[in-house]
Design an enzyme around this catalytic site. Structure first.
Site, mmCIF file in Angstrom:
data_model
loop_
_atom_site.group_PDB
_atom_site.id
_atom_site.type_symbol
_atom_site.label_atom_id
_atom_site.label_comp_id
_atom_site.label_asym_id
_atom_site.label_seq_id
_atom_site.Cartn_x
_atom_site.Cartn_y
_atom_site.Cartn_z
ATOM 1 N N THR A 82 -1.322 7.656 -5.436
ATOM 2 C CA THR A 82 -0.394 8.663 -5.262
ATOM 3 C C THR A 82 1.015 8.209 -4.544
ATOM 4 O O THR A 82 1.312 7.676 -3.182
ATOM 5 C CB THR A 82 -0.474 9.789 -4.820
ATOM 6 O OG1 THR A 82 -0.662 10.490 -3.929
ATOM 7 C CG2 THR A 82 -1.796 11.056 -5.542
ATOM 8 N N ASP A 83 2.317 8.649 -4.986
ATOM 9 C CA ASP A 83 3.496 8.882 -3.417
ATOM 10 C C ASP A 83 3.121 9.997 -2.701
ATOM 11 O O ASP A 83 2.467 10.238 -2.451
ATOM 12 C CB ASP A 83 4.536 8.598 -4.608
ATOM 13 C CG ASP A 83 6.047 8.826 -4.228
ATOM 14 O OD1 ASP A 83 5.807 8.122 -3.454
ATOM 15 O OD2 ASP A 83 6.945 8.560 -5.061
ATOM 16 N N TRP A 84 4.096 9.181 -2.158
ATOM 17 C CA TRP A 84 3.988 9.766 -1.235
ATOM 18 C C TRP A 84 4.377 11.842 -0.413
ATOM 19 O O TRP A 84 5.148 12.178 -1.073
ATOM 20 C CB TRP A 84 5.078 9.517 0.199
ATOM 21 C CG TRP A 84 4.516 8.219 1.292
ATOM 22 C CD1 TRP A 84 4.094 7.745 2.808
ATOM 23 C CD2 TRP A 84 3.822 6.870 0.985
ATOM 24 N NE1 TRP A 84 3.683 7.079 2.592
ATOM 25 C CE2 TRP A 84 3.695 6.056 2.012
ATOM 26 C CE3 TRP A 84 3.546 6.337 -0.914
ATOM 27 C CZ2 TRP A 84 3.066 5.168 1.681
ATOM 28 C CZ3 TRP A 84 2.576 5.446 -0.596
ATOM 29 C CH2 TRP A 84 2.215 4.569 -0.004
#
Length: 648
Positions: free
Chosen positions: A368-370
């Site tokens: 996932t993105d942050w």
């Protein structure tokens, strides 16, 4: 008055004393916590020999385990290692978070008042020794030597864990202009290259692959083994903050360059000298509603008014996947109306399992993105479409969607709770571990995760630096050249505005007084709107307007009307500058190239060859009327996609 000053001094002194005492209190607390974490570690892994084969005894049992045997099949090694892991160790492998380092390369165990980011992040010992995490992305790096030392110290700490699983270090792009929180980390001791958008202007797949190979060598020398790039997104929405990180708004051009980029970093197959690419942002993060970025709630929606969802897949299907990208990162946003539920990409089972896994057959790591689960000091959790879920429920939904890792997170406790409750099966976790560990083994980290601190000359060496300059020269686009004002003859005096200092040594034509100049050169940054939210990160994300405010524009035009003017447009995003363009004798599109290179073009040291990878719109009305998911569709662009002049 003296009494007021005295009282003010006493108040300020008291506040300073309280702050100092608080810091001393926390310093003692941090030291104790670090010491307690270190006590969780065991011995270093000895190097042993069995029947003529030398290996690292990572679990310190005096025997050659299958996962320690470099001769064994990787799948057998993975199976053997997973069978020895407990749930804490398994949970730790599902997370990747940021880490800091000290100026001298020491691990950052005690937060510093001089570095606010160190106050926001957990220490290495907390995440490695306590939480059993083995994936991190690194922020700013002081020197090449400090970075190499830091890698080795971090690897030594991980080696002292029960199974000695090595750390994988990831990084945002480092070969560009400067530091931008959350997107790029310009590193002064690396070779300097144009932005990806500038690489798009070169149209040169061989050059892009060569960049990837050079970047790979510089990364590997310092222990950086995962590239949190390239961006395979498309710049179809000109207001979007991250246009400069893409290759183009054209899907087929972006696909060719994405493929070349990944092949440069990874090679034809992932191996011990490779850097694994985490290509982003599946399934295309460009069509942001109104151009607002999906880091923030204001930009949570991705829209497809042109029914062009599949167009944004092309850089992945014809680019990243053809190059066998090792990893994929989805974006934050919600693909509005494209799936059975309107939730962010990483929460979306239709996207991750249905499209990415089942339809497209991707079996690599999906991260996932942050910070999409928990809030960060710099931004709230980007849990779009699932805001109502608890943090634990969000983790479950991410895993159910088919993702393997969670970026910008260290909530191993939530996975452990889900396992204990039976809400997530251990078999489900193991399937992600297989993909994650496969990359660690392919990269050779189990054999040797350390780097040679005495052999760092390859980083930023003259050959690499010159190649970067060559790319910058190819990236510059000459947009306008009225009456062939360019190239300037060497006797022309120039006055520069908006460029860096220290250029006079190489260009004695520069004068400090505009009255003495024959020509004015002004460099303009793309305008942007002020932040609308309260997020700290939003102050660093340039989005929104593309035209200059009237006061600023008049100032620019006044300068342009004093002398013949060459305008350089720093193309972070495509600016709306019809009046400025008309007032300029020549216009150059710059994609994070060094000012020295720009002046070389102006004085004819090379012939410009770049072609616009995006169009430059003629008005904000045209920008607002174009469709977010459709390329080159603004009405009557000032300069169309593919435009570019030469001196011939």
């Amino acid at each position: 008055m003296k009494k007021v000053l005295k009282i003010t001094g006493i108040i300020l002194g008291s506040i300073a004393l309280l702050l100092l005492l608080a810091y001393l209190f926390f310093t003692v607390k941090w030291h104790r916590e670090s010491s307690a974490n270190m006590d969780l570690l065991g011995e270093e892994a000895p190097t042993l020999t069995y029947e003529g084969h030398t290996y690292r005894d990572l679990n310190k049992n005096g025997e050659l385990d299958v996962y320690e045997d470099s001769r064994a099949d990787i799948e057998y090694r993975i199976t053997n290692l997973i069978s020895q892991m407990n749930q804490e160790e398994k949970s730790g492998l599902l997370f990747i978070h940021m880490l800091m380092m000290e100026e001298d390369g020491e691990l950052s165990e005690i937060p510093s008042l001089g570095n606010p980011f160190s106050m926001m992040l957990e220490t290495a010992s907390s995440m490695v020794a306590k939480k059993k995490m083995t994936h991190f992305n690194i922020m700013e790096t002081p020197t090449a030597l400090a970075t190499a030392k830091w890698n080795n110290k971090l690897q030594k700490m991980a080696e002292r864990n029960r199974l000695g699983i090595p750390v994988t270090i990831a990084t945002d792009p480092r070969h560009g202009k400067g530091f931008n929180v959350g997107t790029s980390v310009g590193t002064r001791f690396f070779s300097r290259w144009p932005s990806p958008l500038g690489m798009g202007a070169t149209r040169d797949t061989n050059l892009v692959r060569e960049f990837g190979d050079i970047g790979r060598q510089e990364y590997v020398a310092l222990g950086l083994r995962v590239a949190l790039h390239p961006m395979a997104d498309l710049a179809t929405e000109p207001r979007w903050a991250r246009n400069k990180g893409t290759f183009s708004e054209d899907a087929h051009l972006a696909a060719k360059l994405t493929k070349a980029y990944v092949l440069g970093f990874q090679g034809d197959s992932l191996g011990k000298k490779s850097v694994a690419c985490m290509t982003k942002h599946f399934s295309g993060g460009g069509p942001q509603e109104g151009g607002l970025d999906a880091h923030f709630a204001s930009g949570k929606g991705q829209v497809y008014p042109g029914n062009n969802f599949d167009y944004h897949l092309i850089p992945f299907t014809e680019g990243a996947f053809e190059a066998n990208t090792a990893q994929i990162m989805p974006y934050y946003g919600i693909p509005i109306g494209q799936t059975s539920e309107d939730v962010g990409f990483s929460y979306n089972k239709d996207i991750i399992t249905g499209l990415l896994r089942d339809s497209l057959g991707f079996d690599g790591v999906v991260c996932t993105d942050w910070a999409i689960v928990t809030d960060m000091p710099v931004k709230d959790a980007s849990a779009w479409g699932v805001e109502q879920l608890s943090e634990k429920e969000r983790v479950k939904k991410i895993l159910d969607a088919g993702c393997d890792m969670m970026g910008g997170e260290s909530r191993t406790d939530l996975v452990l709770e889900l396992l204990k409750e039976g809400a997530i099966s251990e078999d489900r976790i193991d399937s992600s571990l297989r993909r994650i560990l496969r990359d660690k083994f392919r990269l050779g980290l189990f054999e040797n995760p350390y780097v040679d601190e005495e052999n760092l000359d390859i980083v930023g060496n003259p050959g690499f630096v010159e190649k970067g300059k060559e790319a910058q020269r190819k990236a510059l686009v000459l947009l306008k050249n009225e009456n062939n004002i360019l190239p300037l003859s060497n006797d022309k005096k120039i006055y520069i505005e908006g460029m860096g200092e220290g250029l006079e040594d190489k260009f004695p034509q520069i004068v400090s007084n505009i009255a003495d100049a024959d020509v004015v050169i002004q460099k303009l940054e793309t305008p942007f709107s002020p932040p609308t939210g309260e997020s700290f990160l939003e102050r660093f994300i340039h989005q929104g307007r593309l035209d200059f405010e009237e006061k600023e524009k008049n100032k620019i035009l006044k300068l342009a009307n004093t002398k013949p003017t060459i305008t350089v447009l720093a193309m972070e995003r495509p600016p709306v500058v019809p009046d400025i363009n008309a007032a300029s004798k020549a216009v150059i599109a710059d994609f994070e190239c060094e000012d020295e290179i720009i002046l070389e073009l102006i004085f004819g040291k090379f012939n410009p060859s770049g072609k616009l990878p995006i169009e430059i719109p003629s008005s904000m009305e045209a920008v607002e009327n174009q469709k977010e998911d459709v390329p080159y569709d603004s009405k009557n662009p000032l300069y169309p996609f593919g435009h570019g002049l030469s001196f011939d």
